[in-house]
Design a protein around this motif. Structure first.
Motif, PDB file in Angstrom:
ATOM      1  N   ARG A 117       0.829  -1.207   0.000  1.00  0.00           N
ATOM      2  CA  ARG A 117       0.000   0.000   0.000  1.00  0.00           C
ATOM      3  C   ARG A 117       0.861   1.253   0.000  1.00  0.00           C
ATOM      4  O   ARG A 117       0.598   2.211  -0.727  1.00  0.00           O
ATOM      5  N   GLU A 118       1.905   1.234   0.799  1.00  0.00           N
ATOM      6  CA  GLU A 118       2.806   2.383   0.856  1.00  0.00           C
ATOM      7  C   GLU A 118       3.507   2.581  -0.492  1.00  0.00           C
ATOM      8  O   GLU A 118       3.627   3.703  -0.979  1.00  0.00           O
ATOM      9  N   GLN A 119       3.922   1.476  -1.086  1.00  0.00           N
ATOM     10  CA  GLN A 119       4.575   1.570  -2.391  1.00  0.00           C
ATOM     11  C   GLN A 119       3.598   2.113  -3.439  1.00  0.00           C
ATOM     12  O   GLN A 119       3.955   2.972  -4.247  1.00  0.00           O
ATOM     13  N   ALA A 120       2.371   1.645  -3.413  1.00  0.00           N
ATOM     14  CA  ALA A 120       1.361   2.135  -4.361  1.00  0.00           C
ATOM     15  C   ALA A 120       1.077   3.615  -4.123  1.00  0.00           C
ATOM     16  O   ALA A 120       0.917   4.383  -5.072  1.00  0.00           O
ATOM     17  N   ARG A 121       1.036   4.026  -2.864  1.00  0.00           N
ATOM     18  CA  ARG A 121       0.816   5.430  -2.547  1.00  0.00           C
ATOM     19  C   ARG A 121       1.957   6.293  -3.072  1.00  0.00           C
ATOM     20  O   ARG A 121       1.735   7.355  -3.665  1.00  0.00           O
ATOM     21  N   LEU A 122       3.193   5.805  -2.898  1.00  0.00           N
ATOM     22  CA  LEU A 122       4.348   6.546  -3.399  1.00  0.00           C
ATOM     23  C   LEU A 122       4.355   6.632  -4.932  1.00  0.00           C
ATOM     24  O   LEU A 122       4.642   7.680  -5.509  1.00  0.00           O
ATOM     25  N   GLU A 123       4.013   5.509  -5.557  1.00  0.00           N
ATOM     26  CA  GLU A 123       3.950   5.507  -7.028  1.00  0.00           C
ATOM     27  C   GLU A 123       2.869   6.445  -7.527  1.00  0.00           C
ATOM     28  O   GLU A 123       3.059   7.166  -8.514  1.00  0.00           O
ATOM     29  N   ASP A 124       1.746   6.467  -6.839  1.00  0.00           N
ATOM     30  CA  ASP A 124       0.661   7.366  -7.199  1.00  0.00           C
ATOM     31  C   ASP A 124       1.082   8.826  -7.034  1.00  0.00           C
ATOM     32  O   ASP A 124       0.800   9.673  -7.885  1.00  0.00           O
ATOM     33  N   ALA A 125       1.808   9.126  -5.975  1.00  0.00           N
ATOM     34  CA  ALA A 125       2.299  10.479  -5.727  1.00  0.00           C
ATOM     35  C   ALA A 125       3.309  10.889  -6.798  1.00  0.00           C
ATOM     36  O   ALA A 125       3.314  12.039  -7.245  1.00  0.00           O
ATOM     37  N   ARG A 128       1.482  11.720 -10.147  1.00  0.00           N
ATOM     38  CA  ARG A 128       0.724  12.979 -10.075  1.00  0.00           C
ATOM     39  C   ARG A 128       1.653  14.187 -10.133  1.00  0.00           C
ATOM     40  O   ARG A 128       1.278  15.215 -10.654  1.00  0.00           O
TER      41      ARG A 128
END
Length: 129
Positions: A117-125, A128
């Motif tokens: 989840r943290e990795q996905a959040r970072l990738e999403d950030a 963007r």
């Protein structure tokens, strides 16, 4: 907050282990008492019959042998009962260990999911920004 089934199971396993430990202590006490009773029966058989006894030595010996055998049988039962309780305690401890393994596995899976989840959040950030 939902109840954790593993936490509930852990409490039950702890109660099972404690109950088995108490049962083992009781079985040890019973075995010790039976060992003492058997020793008393052995000693009585080896002793001379008391003065003033109105029965013959043959009757004394027959009774003494019967009492000794009954005590030996009771001792064997007490030993078997203690062994059964010891086995139950071992099974309860094994169940407790299995539960610990399950909890560790669940924690590993949760850490892995949190990392994803943290990795996905970072990738999403990154996408963007």
């Amino acid at each position: 907050m939902p109840r954790d089934p593993l936490a509930t199971l852990a409490k039950l396993r702890t109660i099972d282990v404690q109950a088995a430990q108490r049962s083992l202590a009781d079985a040890r006490i019973a075995l010790t008492a039976q060992q003492q009773a058997t020793a008393v029966a052995e000693a009585a058989l080896c002793a001379e019959p008391p003065e003033g006894v109105l029965f013959t030595y043959g009757a004394f010996l027959t009774r003494g042998l019967a009492v000794r055998q009954a005590q030996r049988d009771a001792l064997a039962r007490a030993e078997a009962a203690q062994e059964a309780v010891r086995d139950a305690l071992a099974r309860a401890r094994e169940a407790e260990k299995v539960l610990g393994i399950l909890r560790e596995r669940r924690a590993t899976v949760q850490r892995r999911l949190a990392t994803r989840r943290e990795q996905a959040r970072l990738e999403d950030a990154l996408t963007r920004g």
